[in-house]
Design an enzyme around this catalytic site. Structure first.
Site, mmCIF file in Angstrom:
data_model
loop_
_atom_site.group_PDB
_atom_site.id
_atom_site.type_symbol
_atom_site.label_atom_id
_atom_site.label_comp_id
_atom_site.label_asym_id
_atom_site.label_seq_id
_atom_site.Cartn_x
_atom_site.Cartn_y
_atom_site.Cartn_z
ATOM 1 N N LEU A 158 1.529 -1.244 -0.436
ATOM 2 C CA LEU A 158 0.189 -0.177 -0.138
ATOM 3 C C LEU A 158 1.012 1.188 -0.402
ATOM 4 C CD1 LEU A 158 -2.791 -0.901 2.446
ATOM 5 C CD2 LEU A 158 -3.749 -0.515 -0.012
ATOM 6 N N ASP A 159 0.235 2.495 -1.076
ATOM 7 C CA ASP A 159 1.029 3.869 -0.574
ATOM 8 C C ASP A 159 1.852 4.215 0.628
ATOM 9 O OD1 ASP A 159 1.483 3.568 -3.454
ATOM 10 O OD2 ASP A 159 -0.519 4.914 -3.877
ATOM 11 N N LYS A 160 2.839 4.741 0.932
ATOM 12 C CA LYS A 160 2.610 5.440 2.468
ATOM 13 C C LYS A 160 1.164 5.823 2.969
ATOM 14 C CE LYS A 160 5.174 8.433 5.037
ATOM 15 N NZ LYS A 160 6.657 9.560 4.915
ATOM 16 N N THR A 162 -1.893 5.955 1.494
ATOM 17 C CA THR A 162 -2.640 5.359 2.345
ATOM 18 C C THR A 162 -3.144 3.956 3.367
ATOM 19 O OG1 THR A 162 -2.617 5.044 -0.667
ATOM 20 C CG2 THR A 162 -3.676 3.650 0.632
#
Length: 427
Positions: A158-160, A162
């Site tokens: 997951l993106d930082k 998100t």
């Protein structure tokens, strides 16, 4: 993986294994590294070269891929001694502080024999980088209880910024199984997002290829229909606050970097708080947080088989982070309006026999593609050979004297067409 003696072999120590579902599709050399790590690659290569390793009774190469249910024959021995005296084994885990262990344990929302499911908070990276020292991967040592417990592994990211469901595999085998399900798109993920404005269509599919944006060092993606990788996102508007903002469900049908963020910005409705792709327009005024409002709400994935039982469905929902929940309340959105059900139909799981047939088709096609260039080289070589008993051809003369005036040209040389009618002819 099941183990038993090979009754067809005279030696008592010959070993026979059945390839398990977790090892379906893995390379032969990787199978040894995972299941018999004490046997080095050099030994595996020698055994394969001399025909001592057999897969379903046939010789195999280290790069061959295995299929679930195949019988693998392994000769006795093969344990390699250390190169020069005893070496100290590298530590398997990092030492974490009590605060770090507590932080890792606080993220857990579900545990099974094959997985640990976390609710990742926004602002925490999944993996480390050149400037990232705190990340989920670095906290996974909190789940290693003793030397016999394997270190858990990440199987997706997951993106930082998100938040939401993040699946961690307990063992290498379960990591391989989960990774295959993500790659085959049988795992279904549903995200919640708040976006700027209200999309004209209440639901649809965004189909736009993505590529790394030049000049950003790969840190930013953009739409590139000519050279980009295919990317599809299905969306549905759950509710909207006039034309100010909308609450949408997003389901990625492919897994490209920053896919959901780029796609929503591309249709003119960037995710609230995503300044990277939405610019200043992505920030709403008032009591709405400036953090990004993208949350992995639900994950549905099949678990690998455990023992004699069959793997069941792992269905997990992650609570919203505080800033997202507060913004929902300010905008008047009721979380009870959606259960984050997947928008697409479930991809059916293949039976073991279907997987075997698919693996055979894959290997057969790979062999054909390998043979084709060889045949082409053979044809080229045949064309270049000289015909037996025939001269290769007379060399061109070093110097040619000009033909004398009035001499007739050779009979085999093409003559120019006459300019006028032949003598004696009438017009």
């Amino acid at each position: 993986m099941s183990e038993g003696k090979d009754t067809s072999a005279p030696a008592d120590n010959v070993r026979q294994f059945t390839v398990s579902e977790d090892d379906d599709g893995i390379r032969l050399d990787r199978w040894f590294k995972r299941n018999l790590p004490q046997i080095g690659f050099a030994t595996v290569s020698r055994w394969a070269r001399t025909g001592q390793i057999r897969v379903d009774g046939k010789r195999a190469k280290p790069e061959d891929r295995l299929a679930e249910g195949q019988q693998l024959r392994v000769p006795p021995g093969g344990e390699e001694p250390p190169a020069s005296g005893p070496r100290k084994a590298a530590p398997r885990t990092r030492t974490l502080s009590p605060e770090q262990i507590a932080e890792a344990k606080a993220m857990v929302i579900r545990e099974t024999p094959s997985a640990i499911v976390l609710n990742k908070p926004p602002g925490l990276a999944t993996q480390g980088g050149s400037k990232t020292t705190k990340h989920v991967d670095g906290l996974l040592d909190a789940f290693v209880e003793d030397e016999k417990t394997p270190r858990p592994r990440l199987v997706h990211r997951l993106d930082k910024d998100t938040s939401g469901v993040l699946l961690i595999a307990r063992t290498p085998g379960s990591a391989a199984s989960f990774s295959k399900r993500f790659a085959s798109r049988s795992a279904r993920k549903v995200y919640w997002a708040l976006v700027v404005g209200n999309p004209a269509l209440s639901e649809g599919v965004i189909d736009a290829a993505l590529a790394k944006q030049p000049g950003t060092g790969g840190e930013k993606m953009h739409i590139d229909e000519e050279n980009g990788a295919a990317a599809k996102t299905r969306y549905r508007v759950v509710d909207h606050a006039g034309e100010r903002a909308a609450w949408v469900e997003l389901e990625p049908l492919t897994g490209r970097t920053h896919q959901l963020r780029v796609h929503m910005a591309a249709i003119g409705h960037p995710i609230v708080g995503d300044g990277k792709y939405g610019g200043p327009e992505s920030f709403l005024t008032g009591a709405i947080s400036r953090k990004m409002h993208l949350h992995a709400r639900r994950l549905i994935i099949s678990e690998p088989k455990s023992g004699e039982g069959t793997g069941g469905k792992l269905d997990v929902t992650a609570d919203l982070p505080q800033h997202f929940s507060a913004s929902m309340e300010v905008l008047g959105f009721d979380p009870g309006l959606s259960d984050a059900s997947p928008l697409r139909e479930e991809v059916p799981e293949r039976s073991p026999e279907e997987k075997k047939q698919a693996a055979r088709r894959h290997f057969k096609q790979a062999r054909k593609e390998t043979r084709a260039p060889r045949r082409a080289r053979g044809v080229t070589a045949e064309k270049g050979k000289k015909a037996p008993g025939k001269p290769a051809g007379k060399p061109a003369p070093k110097s040619a004297k000009p033909a004398p005036k009035g001499a007739k040209p050779p009979a085999n040389r093409a003559r120019p067409a006459p300019k006028g009618p032949p003598k004696g002819s009438r017009r």
